[in-house]
Design an enzyme around this catalytic site. Structure first.
Site, PDB file in Angstrom:
ATOM      1  N   HIS A 268     -31.369   0.104  20.747  1.00  0.00           N
ATOM      2  CA  HIS A 268     -31.600  -1.310  21.106  1.00  0.00           C
ATOM      3  C   HIS A 268     -30.977  -2.168  20.002  1.00  0.00           C
ATOM      4  CE1 HIS A 268     -33.288  -4.725  22.963  1.00  0.00           C
ATOM      5  NE2 HIS A 268     -34.574  -4.552  22.763  1.00  0.00           N
ATOM      6  N   HIS A 307     -24.384   0.092  28.877  1.00  0.00           N
ATOM      7  CA  HIS A 307     -25.561  -0.761  28.988  1.00  0.00           C
ATOM      8  C   HIS A 307     -26.318  -0.377  30.243  1.00  0.00           C
ATOM      9  CE1 HIS A 307     -27.989  -4.407  29.104  1.00  0.00           C
ATOM     10  NE2 HIS A 307     -27.709  -4.503  27.828  1.00  0.00           N
ATOM     11  N   ASP A 363     -23.282  -5.472  20.926  1.00  0.00           N
ATOM     12  CA  ASP A 363     -23.317  -4.931  19.570  1.00  0.00           C
ATOM     13  C   ASP A 363     -21.969  -4.444  19.071  1.00  0.00           C
ATOM     14  OD1 ASP A 363     -26.119  -5.201  19.058  1.00  0.00           O
ATOM     15  OD2 ASP A 363     -26.409  -3.701  20.615  1.00  0.00           O
TER      16      ASP A 363
HETATM   17  C1  LIG Z   1     -27.262   1.417  26.211  1.00  0.00           C
HETATM   18  C2  LIG Z   1     -27.574   2.819  26.731  1.00  0.00           C
HETATM   19  C3  LIG Z   1     -28.852   3.330  26.030  1.00  0.00           C
HETATM   20  C4  LIG Z   1     -27.807   2.741  28.235  1.00  0.00           C
HETATM   21  O1  LIG Z   1     -28.215   3.998  28.638  1.00  0.00           O
HETATM   22  P1  LIG Z   1     -28.512   4.389  30.153  1.00  0.00           P
HETATM   23  O2  LIG Z   1     -28.598   3.189  31.035  1.00  0.00           O
HETATM   24  O3  LIG Z   1     -29.701   5.279  30.130  1.00  0.00           O
HETATM   25  O4  LIG Z   1     -27.192   5.136  30.580  1.00  0.00           O
HETATM   26  P2  LIG Z   1     -27.018   6.700  30.693  1.00  0.00           P
HETATM   27  O5  LIG Z   1     -27.470   7.350  29.406  1.00  0.00           O
HETATM   28  O6  LIG Z   1     -27.673   7.143  31.956  1.00  0.00           O
HETATM   29  O7  LIG Z   1     -25.464   6.816  30.798  1.00  0.00           O
HETATM   30  C5  LIG Z   1     -24.726   7.148  31.965  1.00  0.00           C
HETATM   31  C6  LIG Z   1     -23.613   8.098  31.574  1.00  0.00           C
HETATM   32  O8  LIG Z   1     -22.757   7.473  30.594  1.00  0.00           O
HETATM   33  C7  LIG Z   1     -22.792   8.216  29.362  1.00  0.00           C
HETATM   34  N1  LIG Z   1     -22.882   7.230  28.292  1.00  0.00           N
HETATM   35  C8  LIG Z   1     -23.653   6.101  28.271  1.00  0.00           C
HETATM   36  N2  LIG Z   1     -23.416   5.427  27.130  1.00  0.00           N
HETATM   37  C9  LIG Z   1     -22.496   6.114  26.443  1.00  0.00           C
HETATM   38  C10 LIG Z   1     -21.866   5.904  25.205  1.00  0.00           C
HETATM   39  N3  LIG Z   1     -22.140   4.831  24.464  1.00  0.00           N
HETATM   40  N4  LIG Z   1     -20.956   6.812  24.759  1.00  0.00           N
HETATM   41  C11 LIG Z   1     -20.678   7.893  25.536  1.00  0.00           C
HETATM   42  N5  LIG Z   1     -21.237   8.155  26.720  1.00  0.00           N
HETATM   43  C12 LIG Z   1     -22.148   7.279  27.175  1.00  0.00           C
HETATM   44  C13 LIG Z   1     -24.050   9.074  29.435  1.00  0.00           C
HETATM   45  O9  LIG Z   1     -23.911  10.235  28.628  1.00  0.00           O
HETATM   46  C14 LIG Z   1     -24.105   9.392  30.906  1.00  0.00           C
HETATM   47  O10 LIG Z   1     -23.116  10.362  31.170  1.00  0.00           O
HETATM   48  P3  LIG Z   1     -23.406  11.520  32.296  1.00  0.00           P
HETATM   49  O11 LIG Z   1     -23.504  10.785  33.591  1.00  0.00           O
HETATM   50  O12 LIG Z   1     -22.242  12.437  32.174  1.00  0.00           O
HETATM   51  O13 LIG Z   1     -24.704  12.143  31.884  1.00  0.00           O
HETATM   52  C15 LIG Z   1     -26.413   3.781  26.466  1.00  0.00           C
HETATM   53  O14 LIG Z   1     -25.245   3.315  27.109  1.00  0.00           O
HETATM   54  C16 LIG Z   1     -26.144   3.972  24.977  1.00  0.00           C
HETATM   55  O15 LIG Z   1     -26.811   4.793  24.347  1.00  0.00           O
HETATM   56  N6  LIG Z   1     -25.169   3.229  24.394  1.00  0.00           N
HETATM   57  C17 LIG Z   1     -24.906   3.308  22.982  1.00  0.00           C
HETATM   58  C18 LIG Z   1     -25.934   2.520  22.214  1.00  0.00           C
HETATM   59  C19 LIG Z   1     -25.749   1.028  22.348  1.00  0.00           C
HETATM   60  O16 LIG Z   1     -24.644   0.527  22.202  1.00  0.00           O
HETATM   61  N7  LIG Z   1     -26.852   0.328  22.590  1.00  0.00           N
HETATM   62  C20 LIG Z   1     -26.853  -1.120  22.664  1.00  0.00           C
HETATM   63  C21 LIG Z   1     -27.272  -1.610  23.984  1.00  0.00           C
HETATM   64  S1  LIG Z   1     -27.129  -3.385  24.026  1.00  0.00           S
END
Ligand SMILES: CC(C)(COP(=O)(O)OP(=O)(O)OC[C@H]1O[C@@H](n2cnc3c(N)ncnc32)[C@H](O)[C@@H]1OP(=O)(O)O)[C@@H](O)C(=O)NCCC(=O)NCCS
Length: 429
Positions: A268, A307, A363
């Site tokens: 987050h 996201h 971010d």
């Molecule tokens: C923001 C976040 C937590 C959202 O997660 P979510 O809605 O649960 O999305 P998911 O984890 O289901 O992701 C869907 C797919 O994309 C991939 N993915 C998502 N974010 C990714 C990232 N930053 N880098 C690489 N792969 C990513 C996941 O591994 C998943 O792949 P799969 O379908 O092969 O399993 C996630 O994108 C993330 O961890 N991002 C990095 C942290 C970040 O920048 N957070 C700030 C948010 S404002």
């Protein structure tokens, strides 16, 4: 045009039910009537991480994740970033309408009036280890404020609520700056109420021996816009924490401490810090392809990408990318920006990211700006918390005034052991 209802047939019993659809949703509680027998609890929905469950009806922030749209009270974020100020945006989020000139003056005066914190808070911060993470200090000191304002527990007294709201918006930069100065071993700087909200924060962070601290106007302006961009984001993890904890009718300082704790997490508010660490680890543009391959093999995440809601370019990231150049013109270019730009270019051409709709989020560039401004990485989430304060408060007030809301209490699917008798320790295998 058909009816606004959903007909479901329970194949266990052959019975059909007609459920009303309102605002594109069915009420989970309407499923409870679906039973196999009279002693059956009734059907529930299972939705880990609330992927498809609306927890409230809200009039504050609108997001269209597929189109990359963000509005506060109907106003596009791009217009607010361009034309509003952080305190005006805070008023808008909390009140629902843009203020008149005199309303804004009164609001600004009220915030300015409350920037000081009780001296015992300073002593409290002194007790933290020299290298304490500023976000850990913030979580504790915001919570501790509840002990200084016991009247804040009257959460249904609208007048007292207003005062607490001013105090929280006013004091969070003071607490954040004290947390930073503690980490640096520097004396605390008292608020300077002749400065703007952002200017005073810069003064509390950076003032040394000057008689009169004059903030760099570019950094002051950029910081104000960064606060606007972070001011609310509907039912995200920290807003849900604010609402969930606030639903117990605890005072707003304690609920805000919970929201800050949620923001502390790397998925987050900690993501901007993680982005800078990642860019430092990559080190040079030449190392990007190998890094991207590692991400695709699942060895690490591309921080600042992806996201839960945006499946398009985050509109805040677009504004922030522009702001980065204003900051670089004022204080010098960060070498990390070239790595970030190249990383974005490569990722947005790669099928792994394109097919998963992973775009830069807020971010991705904010950490680079904060670093160029001379702030250490562990202060980044604290800056996010300052910006998010009015959003948390608007969400909290809306929850309290919503007659449909009760104490938040999800259900579970119990998969543990059935009833069994206690075994004395000497008889256990
Ligand atoms: C923001 C976040 C937590 C959202 O997660 P979510 O809605 O649960 O999305 P998911 O984890 O289901 O992701 C869907 C797919 O994309 C991939 N993915 C998502 N974010 C990714 C990232 N930053 N880098 C690489 N792969 C990513 C996941 O591994 C998943 O792949 P799969 O379908 O092969 O399993 C996630 O994108 C993330 O961890 N991002 C990095 C942290 C970040 O920048 N957070 C700030 C948010 S404002």
């Amino acid at each position: 045009m058909g009816k606004d209802t959903l007909t479901v047939t329970d194949n266990r019993t052959g019975k059909s039910y007609e459920l009303p659809i309102r605002d594109g949703t069915v009420r989970a509680i309407d499923l409870r009537q679906i039973k196999v027998s009279s002693d059956d609890f009734g059907l529930m929905t299972y939705d880990p991480a609330f992927m498809n469950t609306a927890s409230c009806r809200s009039r504050i922030t609108y997001i269209d994740g597929d189109k990359g749209i963000l509005h506060y009270r109907g106003y596009p974020i791009e217009q607010l970033a361009e034309r509003s100020s952080f305190l005006e945006t805070a008023y808008l989020l909390i009140d629902g309408e843009l203020p008149s000139r005199s309303q804004l003056e009164t609001f600004t005066r009220n915030i300015t009036y409350h920037t000081m914190v009780h001296e015992n808070i300073r002593k409290f911060i002194d007790g933290f280890r020299y290298d304490a993470h500023p976000m850990g200090i913030l979580v504790s000191t915001v919570g501790a404020l509840s002990t200084f304002y016991p009247e804040a527990k009257n959460v249904f007294d609208k007048e007292s609520r207003r005062t607490e709201l001013y105090r929280l918006i006013a004091k969070i930069p003071t607490l954040a700056a004290y947390a930073y100065r503690h980490r640096r071993g520097l004396p605390y700087v008292y608020p300077d109420n002749d400065l703007s909200y952002a200017g005073n924060f810069l003064s509390m962070l950076f003032r040394m021996t000057e008689r009169q601290y004059v903030p760099n106007p570019v950094l002051e302006g950029v910081l104000d816009v960064l606060f606007i961009l972070h001011a609310d984001h509907e039912q995200n993890c920290s807003a849900s924490a604010m609402r969930g904890v606030g639903s117990s009718q605890v005072d707003p300082y304690s609920a805000t401490a919970a929201a800050c704790a949620a923001l502390y997490g790397p998925l987050h508010g900690g993501a901007n810090e993680a982005v800078v660490r990642m860019l430092n680890q990559i080190g040079s543009a030449g190392a990007i392809p190998a890094f991207i391959e590692g991400v695709k093999r699942g060895e690490q995440k591309l921080m600042g990408f992806g996201h839960r809601v945006y499946k398009n370019y985050d509109p805040r990231a677009k504004v922030i990318k522009r702001l980065a150049y204003e900051v670089f013109d004022a204080v010098g270019r960060s070498p990390l920006i070239d790595i970030a730009l190249e990383l974005e270019r490569i990722a947005l051409q790669d099928d792994y990211f394109v097919s998963r709709k992973l775009y830069p989020n807020v971010d991705f560039y904010s950490g680079i700006i904060y670093q160029a401004m001379g702030l250490p990485m562990d202060v980044f989430p604290v800056l996010f918390a300052i910006g998010r304060m009015p959003g948390w408060l608007a969400q909290w007030e809306e929850m309290l005034d919503d007659e449909e809301q009760k104490i938040a209490r999800p259900r579970q699917i119990y998969l543990g052991s059935g009833r069994r008798d206690y075994v004395a320790i000497s008889e256990r295998r």
